[in-house]
Design a protein around this motif. Structure first.
Motif, PDB file in Angstrom:
ATOM      1  N   PRO A 249       0.795  -1.224   0.000  1.00  0.00           N
ATOM      2  CA  PRO A 249       0.000   0.000   0.000  1.00  0.00           C
ATOM      3  C   PRO A 249       0.828   1.274   0.000  1.00  0.00           C
ATOM      4  N   LEU A 250       2.092   1.179   0.465  1.00  0.00           N
ATOM      5  CA  LEU A 250       2.996   2.321   0.534  1.00  0.00           C
ATOM      6  C   LEU A 250       4.400   1.869   0.144  1.00  0.00           C
ATOM      7  N   PRO A 251       5.250   2.768  -0.314  1.00  0.00           N
ATOM      8  CA  PRO A 251       6.627   2.365  -0.664  1.00  0.00           C
ATOM      9  C   PRO A 251       7.393   1.754   0.501  1.00  0.00           C
ATOM     10  N   ASN A 252       7.040   2.125   1.719  1.00  0.00           N
ATOM     11  CA  ASN A 252       7.779   1.623   2.887  1.00  0.00           C
ATOM     12  C   ASN A 252       7.024   0.547   3.664  1.00  0.00           C
ATOM     13  N   VAL A 253       5.875   0.079   3.131  1.00  0.00           N
ATOM     14  CA  VAL A 253       5.068  -0.917   3.835  1.00  0.00           C
ATOM     15  C   VAL A 253       4.678  -2.045   2.876  1.00  0.00           C
ATOM     16  N   SER A 254       4.983  -3.284   3.263  1.00  0.00           N
ATOM     17  CA  SER A 254       4.616  -4.457   2.465  1.00  0.00           C
ATOM     18  C   SER A 254       3.895  -5.462   3.352  1.00  0.00           C
ATOM     19  N   PHE A 255       2.851  -6.111   2.789  1.00  0.00           N
ATOM     20  CA  PHE A 255       2.111  -7.157   3.500  1.00  0.00           C
ATOM     21  C   PHE A 255       2.248  -8.476   2.743  1.00  0.00           C
ATOM     22  N   TYR A 256       2.474  -9.549   3.500  1.00  0.00           N
ATOM     23  CA  TYR A 256       2.553 -10.888   2.933  1.00  0.00           C
ATOM     24  C   TYR A 256       1.606 -11.819   3.684  1.00  0.00           C
ATOM     25  N   PRO A 257       0.976 -12.773   2.985  1.00  0.00           N
ATOM     26  CA  PRO A 257       0.190 -13.786   3.710  1.00  0.00           C
ATOM     27  C   PRO A 257       1.125 -14.690   4.502  1.00  0.00           C
ATOM     28  N   ILE A 258       0.582 -15.379   5.516  1.00  0.00           N
ATOM     29  CA  ILE A 258       1.407 -16.239   6.363  1.00  0.00           C
ATOM     30  C   ILE A 258       2.141 -17.274   5.519  1.00  0.00           C
ATOM     31  N   ASP A 259       3.447 -17.282   5.625  1.00  0.00           N
ATOM     32  CA  ASP A 259       4.329 -18.222   4.937  1.00  0.00           C
ATOM     33  C   ASP A 259       5.494 -18.468   5.883  1.00  0.00           C
ATOM     34  N   ASP A 260       5.594 -19.663   6.409  1.00  0.00           N
ATOM     35  CA  ASP A 260       6.569 -19.879   7.482  1.00  0.00           C
ATOM     36  C   ASP A 260       8.001 -19.633   7.049  1.00  0.00           C
ATOM     37  N   GLN A 261       8.375 -20.090   5.857  1.00  0.00           N
ATOM     38  CA  GLN A 261       9.756 -19.924   5.418  1.00  0.00           C
ATOM     39  C   GLN A 261      10.087 -18.464   5.140  1.00  0.00           C
ATOM     40  N   LEU A 262       9.189 -17.762   4.452  1.00  0.00           N
ATOM     41  CA  LEU A 262       9.435 -16.349   4.159  1.00  0.00           C
ATOM     42  C   LEU A 262       9.454 -15.528   5.445  1.00  0.00           C
ATOM     43  N   PHE A 263       8.543 -15.858   6.367  1.00  0.00           N
ATOM     44  CA  PHE A 263       8.508 -15.143   7.640  1.00  0.00           C
ATOM     45  C   PHE A 263       9.826 -15.305   8.394  1.00  0.00           C
ATOM     46  N   LEU A 264      10.355 -16.514   8.429  1.00  0.00           N
ATOM     47  CA  LEU A 264      11.616 -16.753   9.142  1.00  0.00           C
ATOM     48  C   LEU A 264      12.794 -16.097   8.421  1.00  0.00           C
ATOM     49  N   GLN A 265      12.742 -16.074   7.096  1.00  0.00           N
ATOM     50  CA  GLN A 265      13.792 -15.380   6.343  1.00  0.00           C
ATOM     51  C   GLN A 265      13.820 -13.898   6.699  1.00  0.00           C
ATOM     52  N   LYS A 266      12.629 -13.303   6.778  1.00  0.00           N
ATOM     53  CA  LYS A 266      12.530 -11.890   7.135  1.00  0.00           C
ATOM     54  C   LYS A 266      12.914 -11.677   8.605  1.00  0.00           C
ATOM     55  N   MET A 267      12.516 -12.599   9.460  1.00  0.00           N
ATOM     56  CA  MET A 267      12.880 -12.511  10.878  1.00  0.00           C
ATOM     57  C   MET A 267      14.403 -12.496  11.047  1.00  0.00           C
ATOM     58  N   ALA A 268      15.085 -13.291  10.233  1.00  0.00           N
ATOM     59  CA  ALA A 268      16.539 -13.428  10.366  1.00  0.00           C
ATOM     60  C   ALA A 268      17.270 -12.124  10.082  1.00  0.00           C
ATOM     61  N   VAL A 269      16.687 -11.256   9.269  1.00  0.00           N
ATOM     62  CA  VAL A 269      17.409 -10.049   8.844  1.00  0.00           C
ATOM     63  C   VAL A 269      16.697  -8.750   9.241  1.00  0.00           C
ATOM     64  N   CYS A 270      15.714  -8.829  10.124  1.00  0.00           N
ATOM     65  CA  CYS A 270      15.024  -7.612  10.555  1.00  0.00           C
ATOM     66  C   CYS A 270      15.762  -6.970  11.728  1.00  0.00           C
ATOM     67  N   LYS A 271      15.384  -5.737  12.054  1.00  0.00           N
ATOM     68  CA  LYS A 271      15.938  -5.065  13.237  1.00  0.00           C
ATOM     69  C   LYS A 271      15.254  -5.533  14.511  1.00  0.00           C
ATOM     70  N   GLY A 272      13.973  -5.871  14.382  1.00  0.00           N
ATOM     71  CA  GLY A 272      13.184  -6.309  15.518  1.00  0.00           C
ATOM     72  C   GLY A 272      11.788  -6.641  15.067  1.00  0.00           C
ATOM     73  N   LEU A 273      10.991  -7.169  15.972  1.00  0.00           N
ATOM     74  CA  LEU A 273       9.644  -7.635  15.650  1.00  0.00           C
ATOM     75  C   LEU A 273       8.607  -6.855  16.452  1.00  0.00           C
ATOM     76  N   VAL A 274       7.593  -6.332  15.755  1.00  0.00           N
ATOM     77  CA  VAL A 274       6.412  -5.767  16.395  1.00  0.00           C
ATOM     78  C   VAL A 274       5.268  -6.717  16.084  1.00  0.00           C
ATOM     79  N   SER A 275       4.640  -7.270  17.122  1.00  0.00           N
ATOM     80  CA  SER A 275       3.701  -8.356  16.872  1.00  0.00           C
ATOM     81  C   SER A 275       2.590  -8.374  17.903  1.00  0.00           C
ATOM     82  N   THR A 276       1.422  -8.881  17.477  1.00  0.00           N
ATOM     83  CA  THR A 276       0.450  -9.268  18.479  1.00  0.00           C
ATOM     84  C   THR A 276       1.133 -10.323  19.355  1.00  0.00           C
ATOM     85  N   ALA A 277       0.695 -10.429  20.590  1.00  0.00           N
ATOM     86  CA  ALA A 277       1.490 -11.132  21.598  1.00  0.00           C
ATOM     87  C   ALA A 277       1.279 -12.633  21.608  1.00  0.00           C
TER      88      ALA A 277
END
Length: 376
Positions: A249-277
């Motif tokens: 929806p924005l140049p700085n915001v991307s949404f992906y459907p739940i995908d375990d491998q892609l989620f973990l790939q992104k988790m590995a290289v993110c600065k941190g996680l903001v998440s429902t608990a």
């Protein structure tokens, strides 16, 4: 040992736990014969679950939460009312569960926090040990930190947890950290269940914040924030039926459907996680050394407890909304996660083997006693 799993299908946490425990048990030579997952019209079974458990998977209709019109906060009254109206559907589900148990004749049934699993065990009294597993069972430990919310929500949470564990001989409570000793013979404190794919990742520090929301209504907050702060890069995962592979929806915001491998790939290289608990996402972040901002789903008391427990364990901070600016400032302070978590998690295999060994000993004693009584 032969086992059957019963898994709550709300969110991804219990399903990823089931995948992790399935792998541990299979590697140890045990047989997980069937995995029964409670489904609802609100959500579909994620592809990664079908991939890992597909040949053993069977679904049944199970009670689930209902949200407000924005698909954001939990409506307790509507949840109770609408689930009561579906009681005939749930009777069919109980019958299906019983059919599977009769066919497979497992030695142990493990319930991943599904209400119908507990009700089935209480009504049908199957000829198998009944264990439950989940972070929620820590409420039976005297040091569990209950969130400071209304008595009504706390009471419903405790009742729901009690229902899932009706007649359970073991309650396996997943914990962020080791807990002091207790005197509840049914309660076993064990480390989180993390999949091998998490443990095989080498984490790096990227330039974006990862976020996950169990209810897609929180996307409004993320997009609104992204508009006001274009300098902050956000990669989001959501559980929204029919969503495209990448919604930008924005140049700085991307949404992906739940995908375990892609989620973990992104988790590995993110600065941190903001998440429902959700407990599982917090644990994955802790294992990879990623700080977390935990935002409990409104109206879901269990998530408020998760956030409090996670904060006390050193996972990060809790907040009432998806405030990526506050989280960025928090990260800039140079916060580092405690280093105890990998060592605590390393004890998982041993603890599960000890529980299984204890069950086998109990079975031998139980089978031996009637013969002794007859011989006398």
């Amino acid at each position: 040992m032969k086992l059957v799993f019963i898994v709550q299908g709300e969110g991804r946490g219990h399903m990823t736990q089931a995948i992790a425990l399935h792998q541990i048990l299979m590697d140890a030579g045990h047989q997980v014969q069937k995995v029964l997952i409670g489904k609802s019209s609100r959500r579909k079974i994620p592809d990664f679950v079908l991939k890992n458990l597909g040949s053993k998977l069977k679904t049944f209709e199970s009670p689930n939460f209902f949200t407000d019109q924005k698909d954001k906060s939990i409506k307790i009254g509507a949840t109770i009312q609408k689930n009561l109206l579906k009681i005939n559907h749930f009777k069919k589900s109980l019958h299906l569960i019983d059919q599977v148990i009769q066919e497979e004749n497992p030695e142990v049934i493990i319930n991943f926090y599904d209400v119908l699993g507990g009700i089935y065990n209480a009504l049908n009294k199957p000829n198998a040990a009944f264990w439950t597993i989940g972070h929620q069972y820590l409420i039976y430990h005297p040091h569990f930190p209950f969130a400071n919310h209304s008595f009504f929500h706390k009471y419903l949470f405790k009742i729901n947890t009690w229902l899932t564990a009706l007649g359970a001989s073991k309650m396996l409570a997943l914990s962020f950290q080791e807990m002091p000793s207790h005197n509840n013979p049914r309660l076993e404190i064990i480390p989180p269940l993390l999949r091998e794919s998490v443990k095989n990742i080498t984490p790096l520090k990227g330039d974006f914040i990862l976020t996950y929301m169990v209810n897609p209504g929180y996307a409004e907050e993320v997009i609104s924030f992204g508009q006001k702060h274009p300098e902050i890069q956000i990669v989001a995962f959501w559980d929204k039926k029919g969503s495209p592979e990448c919604y930008r929806p924005l140049p700085n915001v991307s949404f992906y459907p739940i995908d375990d491998q892609l989620f973990l790939q992104k988790m590995a290289v993110c600065k941190g996680l903001v998440s429902t608990a959700g407990f599982e996402s917090i644990c994955e972040a802790m294992y990879l050394g990623k700080p977390v901002m935990m935002v409990p789903v409104k109206g879901q008391y269990e998530q408020a407890c998760n956030a409090l427990d996670g904060e006390m364990a050193g996972a990060g901070i809790q907040h009432h909304c998806f405030d990526f600016k506050l989280f960025t400032e928090y990260l800039d302070q140079g916060f580092s996660l405690p280093d105890y978590f990998p060592a605590w998690h390393a004890q998982l295999q041993i603890k599960i083997e000890e529980i299984i060994k204890e069950n086998k000993i109990i079975n031998k004693i139980t089978n031996y006693l009637p013969h002794r009584a007859i011989s006398k």
